[in-house]
Design an enzyme around this catalytic site. Structure first.
Site, PDB file in Angstrom:
ATOM      1  N   ASN A  72       0.847  -1.194   0.000  1.00  0.00           N
ATOM      2  CA  ASN A  72       0.000   0.000   0.000  1.00  0.00           C
ATOM      3  C   ASN A  72       0.881   1.241   0.000  1.00  0.00           C
ATOM      4  OD1 ASN A  72      -2.058   1.948   0.429  1.00  0.00           O
ATOM      5  ND2 ASN A  72      -1.715   1.803   2.626  1.00  0.00           N
ATOM      6  N   GLU A  73       1.039   1.812   1.153  1.00  0.00           N
ATOM      7  CA  GLU A  73       1.773   3.081   1.251  1.00  0.00           C
ATOM      8  C   GLU A  73       3.101   2.752   1.933  1.00  0.00           C
ATOM      9  OE1 GLU A  73       0.112   5.947   4.111  1.00  0.00           O
ATOM     10  OE2 GLU A  73      -0.380   7.123   2.348  1.00  0.00           O
TER      11      GLU A  73
HETATM   12  O1  AHR Z   1      -7.181   7.100   2.880  1.00  0.00           O
HETATM   13  C1  AHR Z   1      -6.892   6.942   4.223  1.00  0.00           C
HETATM   14  C2  AHR Z   1      -5.495   6.361   4.469  1.00  0.00           C
HETATM   15  O2  AHR Z   1      -4.521   7.264   4.033  1.00  0.00           O
HETATM   16  C3  AHR Z   1      -5.161   5.106   3.711  1.00  0.00           C
HETATM   17  O3  AHR Z   1      -5.612   3.971   4.356  1.00  0.00           O
HETATM   18  C4  AHR Z   1      -3.673   5.119   3.671  1.00  0.00           C
HETATM   19  O4  AHR Z   1      -3.149   4.462   2.532  1.00  0.00           O
HETATM   20  C5  AHR Z   1      -3.314   6.586   3.751  1.00  0.00           C
HETATM   21  O5  AHR Z   1      -2.407   6.820   4.756  1.00  0.00           O
END
Ligand code: AHR
Length: 659
Positions: free
Chosen positions: A368-369
């Site tokens: 993800n991030e």
């Molecule tokens: O969109 C909310 C959050 O923001 C997501 O879960 C994450 O990927 C980001 O930090």
């Protein structure tokens, strides 16, 4: 102010550029798009506590349930002969007197609409009971819908197996804040599990119709799912495991949500009002793929790379640990689940679930991030996933991650990594996922953010939103000003379509009173949806994407001096020119549109317009502003264009014209 069209065409635009990002945050899935009306239907919920490095979830099987009357029967949460082992707990209910029962008042209560039908189903084990089951929806003692089903008798001295019961409720009147009640007509003991109630009009029997329609109306090019931080989890235990989200819904193991732990701190005892936010996985990977098909979006699933949420946790699985192979195998099996023939192991499951044809998966998100740190070797993980996936499926386009903050060192490091790798292997990474939650001013100041980006690896603007204000549960954080900043920034994204190939606003949904994050694109409650100004911006983009850019030769930069932000494209399928224009000023502006001969641009134009709603001081208006996103005017009209486009103060226009 002038804007001149030309006949020459610029770069191609990815037709799927404007898409959606769905995450189960703010009760977007359970209590939202998932049409299930009851909460904790499998007696499997947890109550969550903790802080980074010290999370814990206490089983709370009775959450959401209670006797329907004071002292009205005994409710025991037991295990021993579960319906399925995945959710081992179930309810053993004893009615001491006829008519005693138990109730569920999910979320803000049950909402019924007069004349509509609702499908109820449950499993029961008749231990010492012969009578009927009475099902109703009640408020203050009054039944708004009711029906009965006879308990099937099981011969004495045999195994009392679980039997599934089904019935339909029809709402006699509309009611809000009611409770679902299941009662025994006679005294006795019965065990219950997987008690479900869904509106009969749920799309594909899964999706709440009004929320589904909002998504479809956006004409999204793709759907990124299932998150977000939820992919990573607070711990490796509650990370998203797609394999546990497929097959029979009854066998999907409930999991606590990463968002149940958002905002815990010493003052609130490491426990918030969302401590019972759980995931039933009723919308699992099969349903996400189905949703994509139903709304015409390309699927873009995101996978965990052996890392719990980098913000919220220290947990990870080392890449040399044998368990790490599981993560890689999950990726390979997911591709087989989506695309494999019904003869393959995972393709067979898809076919058995009702979809023998492949889902046509083309893209997969690796993490993800995520970002590289001294402790977290994300780049090595990406390499391992890429190697394994492309060895078997070279055609799959992979999405990398650049981490959470767009202007940081982490970004620069990530881009260096992808550029270097792409030099030796152009298939290494299709696009890098960038996230930015920033002030509206940032968007205006960075409309040309991508003008100088290197074009070898593409960009996925995977999560973005203007944050004039933010926080939890704040529909007021969604303003027209924020949405116009997003629309202006998107003119720059679209203009750079040769490098930005995908873009999605975030987060998508928020249930009023249940939101851990704001602003959000679509607010809703049990009765309705409340699209925001940002929603209309996305819709206007989604519906008005050209296939090719029309070069503007710096005219757009001149217009920005006047607070006007524009982009031009051509839809070669319909031969219509498309103009997007934001007037970020508080004055009406007039834009002279010229064709390639310097003649006024003439023709029948279709305009979609978003602008400020005139001040409304009525009680209703004030109330709405407090509890709902800022009200805006959105409309569509056609007009005979005669070379002049009037832009209302603080407005966004998408215009199509055939010349
Ligand atoms: O969109 C909310 C959050 O923001 C997501 O879960 C994450 O990927 C980001 O930090």
């Amino acid at each position: 102010m002038k804007l001149k069209l030309e006949k020459n065409k610029g770069s191609k635009i990815n037709e799927e550029m404007i898409g959606l990002f769905f995450e189960d945050i703010n009760y977007a899935a359970d209590g939202g798009l998932y049409a299930e009306m009851l909460e904790n239907r499998s007696f499997a919920f947890y109550e969550c506590y903790g802080d980074k490095g010290d999370y814990y979830a206490k089983p709370d099987p009775g959450y959401g349930w209670r006797p329907a009357q004071e002292n009205g029967g005994e409710m025991q949460y037991v295990t021993g002969s579960p319906l399925y082992r995945e959710n081992p707990c179930y309810l053993r209910f004893t009615a001491a007197e006829p008519g005693q029962g138990f109730q569920n008042q999910a979320y803000s209560g049950i909402f019924l609409e007069k004349g509509k039908e609702y499908r109820v189903s449950f499993y029961a084990r008749q231990n010492a009971y012969e009578g009927n089951f009475l099902v109703s929806v009640k408020k203050d003692g009054k039944a708004y819908a009711e029906a009965a089903v006879a308990c099937q008798s099981v011969p004495k001295n045999t195994w009392r197996k679980w039997i599934r019961y089904e019935l339909t409720l029809r709402a006699e009147e509309t009611v809000k804040g009611a409770a679902f009640v299941l009662a025994l007509e006679e005294a006795g003991t019965v065990e219950f599990d997987f008690i479900s109630m869904m509106p009969a009009d749920a799309v594909a029997g899964v999706f709440r119709k009004d929320l589904f329609e909002r998504l479809k109306e956006l004409h999204p090019g793709f759907l990124r799912f299932p998150g977000g931080c939820i992919v990573e989890g607070n711990t490796m235990e509650n990370r998203y495991r797609w394999k546990e989200s497929v097959g029979m819904p009854e066998r999907r193991k409930a999991n606590f949500s990463r968002w149940s732990l958002h905002g815990t701190n010493a003052e609130n005892g490491w426990h918030t009002e969302y401590a019972h936010y759980n995931q039933t996985l009723g919308i699992g990977f099969y349903e996400y793929f189905l949703l994509c098909e139903l709304i015409g979006a390309k699927p873009l699933p995101v996978l965990n790379v052996g890392l719990a949420c980098q913000y919220q946790s220290y947990e990870l699985v080392e890449t040399d640990a044998p368990e790490f192979q599981e993560f890689i195998q999950d990726a390979l099996d997911l591709i087989e689940f989506a695309n494999g023939a019904p003869e393959t192991a995972w393709g067979a499951l898809r076919a058995q679930m009702g979809h023998p044809d492949p889902f046509g998966l083309e893209m997969v998100g690796i993490g993800n991030e995520q970002w590289e740190t001294e402790r977290v070797d994300f780049f090595a993980r990406y390499r391992l996933f890429e190697g394994a996936i492309h060895e078997k499926y070279p055609e799959i386009r992979l999405i990398g991650s650049a981490g959470p903050d767009i202007t940081s060192e982490r970004y620069r490091n990530a881009w260096e990594f992808y550029h270097e790798a792409a030099a030796g292997n152009p298939n290494f990474c299709y696009a890098v996922d960038e996230h930015y939650y920033v002030k509206p001013e940032w968007f205006y100041e960075h409309v040309d953010f991508y003008d100088d980006y290197s074009r070898d690896v593409k960009v996925f603007a995977g999560e973005y939103a203007a944050h004039p204000d933010c926080g939890m549960n704040n529909p007021g954080a969604n303003t027209l000003a924020g949405a116009l900043a997003e629309a202006a920034f998107l003119t720059g994204i679209e203009k750079n379509a040769d490098v930005v190939v995908l873009a999605s606003y975030a987060p998508l949904f928020a249930r009023i009173g249940y939101a851990q994050w704001s602003p959000d694109m679509i607010w809703f409650d049990e009765t309705d949806t409340y699209p925001t100004a940002s929603y209309y911006v996305q819709k206007m983009y989604g519906e008005n994407m050209g296939t090719v850019l029309i070069p503007m030769h710096g005219q757009e930069k001149e217009l920005r001096r006047e607070n006007i932000y524009v982009n031009l494209s051509l839809d070669e399928r319909t031969e219509e020119y498309i103009l997007k224009a934001v007037n970020a000023s508080k004055e009406t502006k007039t834009l002279e549109l010229l064709d390639w001969n310097d003649e006024p641009l003439r023709g029948k134009a279709i305009l979609k317009e978003l602008q400020r709603e005139p001040e409304n001081d009525s009680v209703d208006g004030t109330e709405r502003r407090r509890s709902r996103p800022e009200a805006v005017l959105y409309g569509e009209r056609s007009e005979e264009l005669n070379g002049v486009l009037t832009l209302a103060p603080e407005s966004f226009v998408a215009l199509r014209i055939k010349v």
